[in-house]
Motif scaffolding. Structure first.
Motif, mmCIF file in Angstrom:
data_model
loop_
_atom_site.group_PDB
_atom_site.id
_atom_site.type_symbol
_atom_site.label_atom_id
_atom_site.label_comp_id
_atom_site.label_asym_id
_atom_site.label_seq_id
_atom_site.Cartn_x
_atom_site.Cartn_y
_atom_site.Cartn_z
ATOM 1 N N ALA A 69 -6.508 1.675 -4.326
ATOM 2 C CA ALA A 69 -6.953 3.033 -4.645
ATOM 3 C C ALA A 69 -6.809 3.960 -3.434
ATOM 4 O O ALA A 69 -6.384 5.114 -3.564
ATOM 5 N N LYS A 70 -7.131 3.466 -2.268
ATOM 6 C CA LYS A 70 -7.048 4.275 -1.048
ATOM 7 C C LYS A 70 -5.609 4.377 -0.536
ATOM 8 O O LYS A 70 -5.250 5.355 0.106
ATOM 9 N N GLY A 71 -4.826 3.359 -0.830
ATOM 10 C CA GLY A 71 -3.433 3.360 -0.395
ATOM 11 C C GLY A 71 -3.291 3.380 1.122
ATOM 12 O O GLY A 71 -4.089 2.783 1.846
ATOM 13 N N VAL A 72 -2.280 4.111 1.582
ATOM 14 C CA VAL A 72 -1.985 4.173 3.014
ATOM 15 C C VAL A 72 -3.152 4.757 3.806
ATOM 16 O O VAL A 72 -3.417 4.357 4.944
ATOM 17 N N VAL B 31 -12.046 -6.015 -3.543
ATOM 18 C CA VAL B 31 -11.427 -5.532 -2.296
ATOM 19 C C VAL B 31 -9.993 -5.082 -2.561
ATOM 20 O O VAL B 31 -9.538 -4.057 -2.033
ATOM 21 N N TYR B 32 -9.280 -5.820 -3.407
ATOM 22 C CA TYR B 32 -7.895 -5.487 -3.723
ATOM 23 C C TYR B 32 -7.828 -4.119 -4.395
ATOM 24 O O TYR B 32 -7.010 -3.260 -4.012
ATOM 25 N N ASP B 33 -8.665 -3.876 -5.405
ATOM 26 C CA ASP B 33 -8.656 -2.602 -6.127
ATOM 27 C C ASP B 33 -9.002 -1.438 -5.204
ATOM 28 O O ASP B 33 -8.434 -0.345 -5.313
ATOM 29 N N GLU B 34 -9.926 -1.660 -4.290
ATOM 30 C CA GLU B 34 -10.335 -0.606 -3.359
ATOM 31 C C GLU B 34 -9.178 -0.228 -2.426
ATOM 32 O O GLU B 34 -8.929 0.949 -2.179
ATOM 33 N N LEU B 35 -8.458 -1.248 -1.924
ATOM 34 C CA LEU B 35 -7.327 -0.996 -1.043
ATOM 35 C C LEU B 35 -6.199 -0.258 -1.761
ATOM 36 O O LEU B 35 -5.598 0.674 -1.228
ATOM 37 N N LEU C 192 0.795 -1.226 0.000
ATOM 38 C CA LEU C 192 0.000 0.000 0.000
ATOM 39 C C LEU C 192 0.825 1.273 0.000
ATOM 40 O O LEU C 192 0.287 2.362 -0.184
ATOM 41 N N GLY C 193 2.126 1.157 0.243
ATOM 42 C CA GLY C 193 2.963 2.342 0.311
ATOM 43 C C GLY C 193 3.726 2.378 1.625
ATOM 44 O O GLY C 193 3.812 1.376 2.339
#
Length: 372
Positions: A58-61, A52-56, A26-27
């Protein structure tokens, strides 16, 4: 057919059912700059896992929810269970008290990875103003924090002890010991009152003043520690407070604290008289009513009773009788006196190993000449 995301992996349960999982980067954490990686599994379908993977990603940290954080108090409890097995009980008990009094009220409920630097500096400043051994408490906090880092509850490089200014010790903080002793005449006056007030307390304070032993060493003495023929007392143990303030007998303060001490002729006669006066012969010299060791606070009450009996007496602390012994022997061979007193240093350890009987007898002879 659209190409599948390589981050979504398929696996099977023991019963053969298919599930999906992913491992995502995620960073970096904006505070610690540590990489944040997360693994999620048990998705029933590929599409569910992909969503769920794409959403995480996209939001990152910002969308990352940290694992359960741990408070300083939670970490302390785990640390202390391990720590107490590495030190004497008295040391562990002192550490527990220092934590309860000086650390827990400030940081007990704070998450250990979120200690505020400004708050920590205020705490350090407060310790410096109100506590002589303030660095000891700060070092304990540092140990607790580092233990939390070892458990991966926080980052070791962000130990708050390393981020604040620790005040230097100054001479003004030292207890003024120049007045905390008796001259020979003052000691004789005190002992005269003590003998009339209570023979047990008189024996106790006479022993402190003519041998230089510590308060807790005297309370731990048994009659078997006295060598009547050689006129010495062997210091092999000390009374202390163990875990939960339980009274215990443990080894003396240091290696050099294990030592024989010469007794004056008068001290020997007083001990013999004191033993005769005991209605029940107990192996403990300064025992209580139940023939057990007395509490460490008992001598303070003995001392106060003597001062109450004569208001004109100069008041010193119980440790002041040890200073009195050192002052009375200020013209004697320094290393001999320090060896008798059990001072802890490399020089004293070496001297004590090679201490001569002559040196001990010189001290005994001088103390005899003072007629106390």
């Amino acid at each position: 057919m659209p190409k599948r995301d390589k981050h979504i992996k398929q696996y099977k349960l023991k019963n053969g059912e298919v599930r999906y999982m992913f491992h995502a980067y995620l960073g970096k954490d904006p505070v610690t700059e540590q990489p944040i990686q997360i693994t999620k599994r048990k998705f029933a379908t590929y599409n569910e896992a992909k969503e769920v993977y794409d959403e995480l990603i996209a939001k990152g940290v910002k969308g990352y929810i940290k694992p359960k954080q741990h408070t300083v108090d939670e970490v302390y409890k785990v640390w202390f269970e391990a720590y107490k097995e590495t030190v004497k009980q008295s040391t562990a008990n002192k550490t527990a008290i220092n934590y309860k009094v000086h650390i827990k009220p400030w940081f007990g409920n704070d998450y250990i990875d979120q200690i505020d630097t400004a708050k920590f500096q205020s705490w350090v400043n407060s310790l410096y103003k109100n506590l002589v051994k303030y660095k000891e408490v700060i070092n304990r906090f540092s140990q607790i924090y580092d233990y939390g880092a070892a458990l991966r509850y926080c980052q070791k490089i962000y130990n708050p002890v390393n981020a604040v200014i620790i005040p230097r010790k100054t001479k003004r903080r030292r207890r003024n010991i120049q007045k905390n002793f008796y001259t020979l005449d003052q000691l004789k006056q005190f002992l005269k009152v003590a003998e009339k007030q209570n023979y047990r307390s008189y024996t106790y304070f006479l022993l402190l003043a003519t041998s230089g032993i510590r308060k807790s060493e005297a309370l731990a003495l048994t009659w078997s520690d006295i060598d009547w023929e050689a006129k010495t007392v062997s210091i092999t143990k000390t009374l202390a407070l163990g875990i939960d303030n339980k009274l215990i007998v443990q080894t003396p303060k240091s290696l050099t604290s294990n030592r024989p001490i010469p007794l004056t002729e008068h001290m020997i006669s007083v001990l013999k008289e004191y033993r005769k006066q005991q209605k029940i012969i107990c192996p403990i010299i300064f025992h209580g009513i139940s023939n057990n060791y007395v509490n460490l606070s008992k001598p303070d009450r003995w001392l106060q009773a003597i001062y109450n009996a004569d208001k004109s007496l100069k008041k010193i602390t119980i440790h002041g009788f040890r200073h009195t012994y050192a002052t009375l022997n200020k013209n004697q061979e320094r290393t001999d006196v320090e060896a008798v007193m059990g001072h802890n240093s490399i020089e004293m350890t070496e001297h004590y190993t090679h201490a001569t009987q002559e040196g001990m007898e010189n001290i005994r002879s001088y103390m005899n000449s003072l007629n106390i």
